[in-house]
Scaffold this motif. Structure first.
Motif, PDB file in Angstrom:
ATOM      1  N   GLY A  22     -19.469  38.288 -45.032  1.00  0.00           N
ATOM      2  CA  GLY A  22     -19.668  39.710 -45.266  1.00  0.00           C
ATOM      3  C   GLY A  22     -19.816  40.497 -43.986  1.00  0.00           C
ATOM      4  O   GLY A  22     -19.895  41.716 -44.004  1.00  0.00           O
ATOM      5  N   GLN A  23     -19.879  39.800 -42.864  1.00  0.00           N
ATOM      6  CA  GLN A  23     -19.982  40.491 -41.581  1.00  0.00           C
ATOM      7  C   GLN A  23     -18.750  40.211 -40.759  1.00  0.00           C
ATOM      8  O   GLN A  23     -18.060  39.222 -40.972  1.00  0.00           O
ATOM      9  CB  GLN A  23     -21.194  39.979 -40.798  1.00  0.00           C
ATOM     10  N   VAL A  24     -18.484  41.079 -39.801  1.00  0.00           N
ATOM     11  CA  VAL A  24     -17.353  40.853 -38.913  1.00  0.00           C
ATOM     12  C   VAL A  24     -17.831  40.988 -37.481  1.00  0.00           C
ATOM     13  O   VAL A  24     -18.881  41.566 -37.215  1.00  0.00           O
ATOM     14  CB  VAL A  24     -16.217  41.866 -39.151  1.00  0.00           C
ATOM     15  N   SER A  25     -17.075  40.453 -36.563  1.00  0.00           N
ATOM     16  CA  SER A  25     -17.376  40.593 -35.147  1.00  0.00           C
ATOM     17  C   SER A  25     -16.035  40.786 -34.443  1.00  0.00           C
ATOM     18  O   SER A  25     -14.994  40.467 -35.004  1.00  0.00           O
ATOM     19  CB  SER A  25     -18.087  39.338 -34.633  1.00  0.00           C
ATOM     20  N   SER A  26     -16.086  41.301 -33.231  1.00  0.00           N
ATOM     21  CA  SER A  26     -14.833  41.546 -32.515  1.00  0.00           C
ATOM     22  C   SER A  26     -14.533  40.399 -31.554  1.00  0.00           C
ATOM     23  O   SER A  26     -15.406  39.583 -31.252  1.00  0.00           O
ATOM     24  CB  SER A  26     -14.939  42.840 -31.720  1.00  0.00           C
ATOM     25  N   TYR A  27     -13.313  40.348 -31.098  1.00  0.00           N
ATOM     26  CA  TYR A  27     -12.908  39.307 -30.148  1.00  0.00           C
ATOM     27  C   TYR A  27     -13.801  39.356 -28.910  1.00  0.00           C
ATOM     28  O   TYR A  27     -14.297  38.320 -28.448  1.00  0.00           O
ATOM     29  CB  TYR A  27     -11.442  39.496 -29.745  1.00  0.00           C
ATOM     30  N   GLY A  28     -14.004  40.551 -28.398  1.00  0.00           N
ATOM     31  CA  GLY A  28     -14.803  40.702 -27.192  1.00  0.00           C
ATOM     32  C   GLY A  28     -16.241  40.272 -27.423  1.00  0.00           C
ATOM     33  O   GLY A  28     -16.875  39.667 -26.562  1.00  0.00           O
ATOM     34  N   ASN A  29     -16.735  40.576 -28.601  1.00  0.00           N
ATOM     35  CA  ASN A  29     -18.098  40.238 -28.948  1.00  0.00           C
ATOM     36  C   ASN A  29     -18.285  38.731 -29.095  1.00  0.00           C
ATOM     37  O   ASN A  29     -19.280  38.167 -28.661  1.00  0.00           O
ATOM     38  CB  ASN A  29     -18.447  40.928 -30.268  1.00  0.00           C
ATOM     39  N   VAL A  30     -17.330  38.112 -29.703  1.00  0.00           N
ATOM     40  CA  VAL A  30     -17.386  36.660 -29.867  1.00  0.00           C
ATOM     41  C   VAL A  30     -17.374  36.005 -28.488  1.00  0.00           C
ATOM     42  O   VAL A  30     -18.122  35.064 -28.218  1.00  0.00           O
ATOM     43  CB  VAL A  30     -16.183  36.144 -30.693  1.00  0.00           C
ATOM     44  N   ARG A  60     -13.233  36.754 -40.089  1.00  0.00           N
ATOM     45  CA  ARG A  60     -14.352  37.644 -39.741  1.00  0.00           C
ATOM     46  C   ARG A  60     -14.241  38.158 -38.317  1.00  0.00           C
ATOM     47  O   ARG A  60     -15.115  38.878 -37.848  1.00  0.00           O
ATOM     48  CB  ARG A  60     -15.678  36.908 -39.932  1.00  0.00           C
ATOM     49  N   VAL A  61     -13.191  37.767 -37.631  1.00  0.00           N
ATOM     50  CA  VAL A  61     -12.982  38.251 -36.261  1.00  0.00           C
ATOM     51  C   VAL A  61     -11.893  39.331 -36.279  1.00  0.00           C
ATOM     52  O   VAL A  61     -10.758  39.065 -36.663  1.00  0.00           O
ATOM     53  CB  VAL A  61     -12.547  37.107 -35.329  1.00  0.00           C
ATOM     54  N   VAL A  62     -12.288  40.532 -35.902  1.00  0.00           N
ATOM     55  CA  VAL A  62     -11.341  41.648 -35.895  1.00  0.00           C
ATOM     56  C   VAL A  62     -11.266  42.259 -34.498  1.00  0.00           C
ATOM     57  O   VAL A  62     -12.091  41.964 -33.640  1.00  0.00           O
ATOM     58  CB  VAL A  62     -11.773  42.734 -36.901  1.00  0.00           C
ATOM     59  N   ALA A  63     -10.284  43.107 -34.289  1.00  0.00           N
ATOM     60  CA  ALA A  63     -10.107  43.734 -32.975  1.00  0.00           C
ATOM     61  C   ALA A  63     -11.107  44.871 -32.798  1.00  0.00           C
ATOM     62  O   ALA A  63     -11.838  45.215 -33.726  1.00  0.00           O
ATOM     63  CB  ALA A  63      -8.678  44.235 -32.832  1.00  0.00           C
ATOM     64  N   ALA A  64     -11.130  45.440 -31.620  1.00  0.00           N
ATOM     65  CA  ALA A  64     -12.065  46.512 -31.305  1.00  0.00           C
ATOM     66  C   ALA A  64     -11.963  47.637 -32.320  1.00  0.00           C
ATOM     67  O   ALA A  64     -10.881  47.999 -32.760  1.00  0.00           O
ATOM     68  CB  ALA A  64     -11.775  47.041 -29.900  1.00  0.00           C
ATOM     69  N   GLY A  65     -13.117  48.169 -32.727  1.00  0.00           N
ATOM     70  CA  GLY A  65     -13.114  49.275 -33.661  1.00  0.00           C
ATOM     71  C   GLY A  65     -12.916  48.841 -35.097  1.00  0.00           C
ATOM     72  O   GLY A  65     -12.757  49.650 -35.985  1.00  0.00           O
ATOM     73  N   ALA A 100     -19.689  49.344 -44.696  1.00  0.00           N
ATOM     74  CA  ALA A 100     -19.611  48.101 -45.459  1.00  0.00           C
ATOM     75  C   ALA A 100     -20.084  46.912 -44.636  1.00  0.00           C
ATOM     76  O   ALA A 100     -20.317  45.843 -45.159  1.00  0.00           O
ATOM     77  CB  ALA A 100     -18.168  47.854 -45.900  1.00  0.00           C
ATOM     78  N   VAL A 101     -20.253  47.137 -43.356  1.00  0.00           N
ATOM     79  CA  VAL A 101     -20.605  46.029 -42.477  1.00  0.00           C
ATOM     80  C   VAL A 101     -22.042  46.085 -41.995  1.00  0.00           C
ATOM     81  O   VAL A 101     -22.544  47.127 -41.628  1.00  0.00           O
ATOM     82  CB  VAL A 101     -19.699  46.041 -41.229  1.00  0.00           C
ATOM     83  N   THR A 102     -22.696  44.949 -42.041  1.00  0.00           N
ATOM     84  CA  THR A 102     -24.032  44.878 -41.491  1.00  0.00           C
ATOM     85  C   THR A 102     -23.873  45.047 -39.990  1.00  0.00           C
ATOM     86  O   THR A 102     -23.021  44.433 -39.372  1.00  0.00           O
ATOM     87  CB  THR A 102     -24.653  43.501 -41.768  1.00  0.00           C
ATOM     88  N   MET A 103     -24.675  45.887 -39.422  1.00  0.00           N
ATOM     89  CA  MET A 103     -24.534  46.236 -38.015  1.00  0.00           C
ATOM     90  C   MET A 103     -24.356  45.090 -37.033  1.00  0.00           C
ATOM     91  O   MET A 103     -25.038  44.094 -37.061  1.00  0.00           O
ATOM     92  CB  MET A 103     -25.744  47.056 -37.563  1.00  0.00           C
ATOM     93  N   ASP A 104     -23.417  45.283 -36.195  1.00  0.00           N
ATOM     94  CA  ASP A 104     -23.130  44.314 -35.152  1.00  0.00           C
ATOM     95  C   ASP A 104     -23.100  45.184 -33.900  1.00  0.00           C
ATOM     96  O   ASP A 104     -22.096  45.780 -33.567  1.00  0.00           O
ATOM     97  CB  ASP A 104     -21.766  43.669 -35.395  1.00  0.00           C
ATOM     98  N   GLU A 105     -24.246  45.303 -33.300  1.00  0.00           N
ATOM     99  CA  GLU A 105     -24.493  46.282 -32.221  1.00  0.00           C
ATOM    100  C   GLU A 105     -23.347  46.654 -31.296  1.00  0.00           C
ATOM    101  O   GLU A 105     -23.007  47.826 -31.154  1.00  0.00           O
ATOM    102  CB  GLU A 105     -25.710  45.867 -31.389  1.00  0.00           C
ATOM    103  N   LEU A 106     -22.745  45.682 -30.685  1.00  0.00           N
ATOM    104  CA  LEU A 106     -21.696  46.010 -29.725  1.00  0.00           C
ATOM    105  C   LEU A 106     -20.429  46.530 -30.370  1.00  0.00           C
ATOM    106  O   LEU A 106     -19.775  47.428 -29.853  1.00  0.00           O
ATOM    107  CB  LEU A 106     -21.383  44.787 -28.877  1.00  0.00           C
TER     108      LEU A 106
END
Length: 111
Positions: A22-30, A60-65, A100-106
């Motif tokens: 249910g959460q996503v993170s970005s490539y840079g964040n990972v 669950r890994v998406v690009a910036a933004g 829709a996304v639980t906050m992922d600060e960066l």
DNA sequence: TGTATGACCCTGA
DNA sequence: CTCAGGGCCATAC
């Protein structure tokens, strides 16, 4: 293949596994969470070469933004969108809807 | 040994 | 919103 790059891949796969459903993170964040700041490209590579047995939650890994990195016409785009929706993640025009996304600060730092 | 190519990111114009 | 330009670097050819 060096021992070093191998360790980097392991660290990346581990970071991807740590993203909750249910959460996503970005490539840079990972990359950052894997201890590899600035190496977003390596994350893409790591996902591409990841053994299927690992069964990683790559969707669950998406690009910036919050954008899906694949071309909208690709099979993979459709698959990623399907998987995310099945986890309750809302998308519009190939982009994750922030609420829709639980906050992922960066990832959502840009107001 | 070089060059090109990516499941990328960021800033600035 | 688009485009350019710099960073990043493993792989493929």
């Amino acid at each position: 293949m060096t021992q070093y790059s191998h360790q980097s891949l392991q660290a990346i796969w581990k970071a991807v596994r740590a993203i909750p459903p249910g959460q996503v993170s970005s490539y840079g964040n990972v990359a950052k969470r894997a201890g590899l700041p600035g190496r977003a490209r390596l994350v893409g590579h790591a996902l591409k070469v990841a053994p299927t047995e690992l069964d990683l939650p790559w969707h669950r890994v998406v690009a910036a933004g919050g954008r899906i990195a694949f071309p909208q016409t690709s099979r993979q785009f459709a698959e990623q969108r399907r998987r995310l929706r099945s986890e309750g993640v809302q998308l519009t025009r190939g982009r994750v809807v922030n609420e829709a996304v639980t906050m992922d600060e960066l990832l959502w730092k840009r107001r």
